[in-house]
Design a protein around this motif. Structure first.
Motif, PDB file in Angstrom:
ATOM      1  N   LEU A  23       0.812  -1.210   0.000  1.00  0.00           N
ATOM      2  CA  LEU A  23       0.000   0.000   0.000  1.00  0.00           C
ATOM      3  C   LEU A  23       0.855   1.274   0.000  1.00  0.00           C
ATOM      4  O   LEU A  23       0.374   2.345  -0.368  1.00  0.00           O
ATOM      5  CB  LEU A  23      -0.912   0.002   1.225  1.00  0.00           C
ATOM      6  CG  LEU A  23      -2.172   0.885   1.204  1.00  0.00           C
ATOM      7  CD1 LEU A  23      -3.087   0.461   0.064  1.00  0.00           C
ATOM      8  CD2 LEU A  23      -2.896   0.782   2.537  1.00  0.00           C
ATOM      9  N   TYR A  45       0.015   5.119  -1.311  1.00  0.00           N
ATOM     10  CA  TYR A  45      -0.082   6.168  -0.283  1.00  0.00           C
ATOM     11  C   TYR A  45       0.826   7.346  -0.638  1.00  0.00           C
ATOM     12  O   TYR A  45       0.410   8.504  -0.564  1.00  0.00           O
ATOM     13  CB  TYR A  45       0.315   5.596   1.077  1.00  0.00           C
ATOM     14  CG  TYR A  45       0.379   6.633   2.173  1.00  0.00           C
ATOM     15  CD1 TYR A  45      -0.774   7.103   2.797  1.00  0.00           C
ATOM     16  CD2 TYR A  45       1.612   7.163   2.577  1.00  0.00           C
ATOM     17  CE1 TYR A  45      -0.706   8.071   3.791  1.00  0.00           C
ATOM     18  CE2 TYR A  45       1.693   8.121   3.569  1.00  0.00           C
ATOM     19  CZ  TYR A  45       0.523   8.569   4.174  1.00  0.00           C
ATOM     20  OH  TYR A  45       0.596   9.533   5.147  1.00  0.00           O
ATOM     21  N   THR A  75      -0.452  11.084  -1.748  1.00  0.00           N
ATOM     22  CA  THR A  75      -0.011  12.182  -0.885  1.00  0.00           C
ATOM     23  C   THR A  75       0.519  13.340  -1.725  1.00  0.00           C
ATOM     24  O   THR A  75       0.199  14.512  -1.476  1.00  0.00           O
ATOM     25  CB  THR A  75       1.084  11.712   0.094  1.00  0.00           C
ATOM     26  OG1 THR A  75       0.549  10.693   0.946  1.00  0.00           O
ATOM     27  CG2 THR A  75       1.579  12.876   0.953  1.00  0.00           C
TER      28      THR A  75
END
Length: 331
Positions: free
Chosen positions: A269, A273, A277
């Motif tokens: 993940l 992520y 971001t």
């Protein structure tokens, strides 16, 4: 030089009013407007909306049936009297000096085909701002729309595009009726040896989709349209076009891993992520709005998933049911 604006229209009677209002104060008056309408239940409203503008603008309103936007533009070019044809979508508006900027550029640096940038529609809501980010950001589409540093790979889009009469005569105009028709047309223009330029001052304000559902549907159709273009140009698909599909596969793998090993799931993940971001902070900074940043993350996820699924579905129906594929490409 005289100009012919060509606008294909289907149902959007409210948008054509806003576009025509923006064309009334053009500083260069040497133009005509050719509206090619696909007949619908809104045809009477469209007629009533256009009539008041005829006292200010040279408007020709033609009605057709199920030509598709590409072929409707060919019809418009056949009727046009101008030396240069300018394609606009109905959901844009122009600054008063749009045509003057085009005319100045062509007089000093004549090209047979140009494209112009698109800017966010005034008073856009937060959803539209997030969609605009997704379609123009370096982190999502490479940021190549209207980017002067990438003119070598620049293909004008019919939301804001002009071609000379010579281009139409030599190419025959659009081959495709539906989505992807401008990319396909652009490839033949390049192959024909015509010079293409970006006129950065000739921008339009574009009204983006105003709902997540509408945006997802648009991305799905764009994914399918890539298969449509591939039919005519086998070199039109590159690695970059498969990125959304790779993301879909990776995301499915992550979901599968979740039921197998939670630690591995968390590890897999991390790239997603980190990527989202960057999207969140970049969008928030550009828009100066944290909520737009959050929505941009959601919109980017939708772009990748639905574009990828559209590509898969396009290839599936192309190989197993060609007629159904063409039907899905229609409205």
């Amino acid at each position: 030089m005289s100009y012919s604006f060509i606008v294909p229209l289907f149902r959007r009677y409210d948008e054509i009013v806003v576009l025509l209002e923006s064309m009334k104060p053009q500083t260069n008056k040497d133009f005509e407007i050719i509206i090619v309408e696909d007949i619908s239940e809104y045809s009477e409203k469209i007629h009533e909306a256009i009539v008041p503008f005829k006292q200010y603008l040279d408007i020709k309103h033609h009605k057709t049936s199920k030509l598709g936007a590409g072929i409707a533009r060919n019809f418009g070019m056949q009727k046009a009297k101008g030396d240069y044809y300018i394609f606009l979508d109905s959901d844009v508006i122009l600054d008063k000096d749009y045509l003057e900027q085009v005319d100045i550029f062509l007089k000093n640096n004549y090209v047979d085909c140009y494209g112009g940038p698109e800017k966010l529609y005034p008073n856009s809501n937060i959803f539209q701002k997030s969609f605009d980010y997704c379609l123009t950001s370096f982190f999502t589409t490479g940021g190549i729309r209207g980017n002067k540093t990438r003119v070598d790979n620049f293909y004008p889009r019919t939301i804001n595009m002009g071609v000379s009469k010579e281009v139409f005569i030599r190419t025959g105009g659009f081959k495709m009726a539906w989505m992807g028709e401008d990319v396909e047309f652009g490839k033949r223009i390049v192959a024909g040896g015509f010079k293409i330029a970006l006129i950065d001052k000739a921008y339009v304000y574009h009204k983006r989709k105003d709902s997540i559902r509408g945006f997802c549907k648009q991305m799905h159709r764009i994914g399918m349209s890539r298969v449509n273009i591939y039919d005519l140009h086998s070199d039109s698909l590159s690695v970059i076009h498969f990125v959304p599909l790779l993301f879909c596969c990776y995301f499915l793998c992550i979901i599968a891993v979740f039921f197998w090993d939670l630690g591995t799931f968390m590890l897999y993940l991390v790239p997603i992520y980190v990527y989202f971001t960057f999207v969140f902070f970049d969008s928030s900074i550009r828009s100066r709005n944290l909520l737009v940043g959050v929505l941009s993350v959601i919109s980017t996820f939708c772009l990748l998933i639905f574009h990828g699924l559209g590509l898969v579905e396009g290839f599936f129906w192309r190989f197993f049911d060609r007629d159904k594929f063409m039907k899905k490409m229609q409205r």
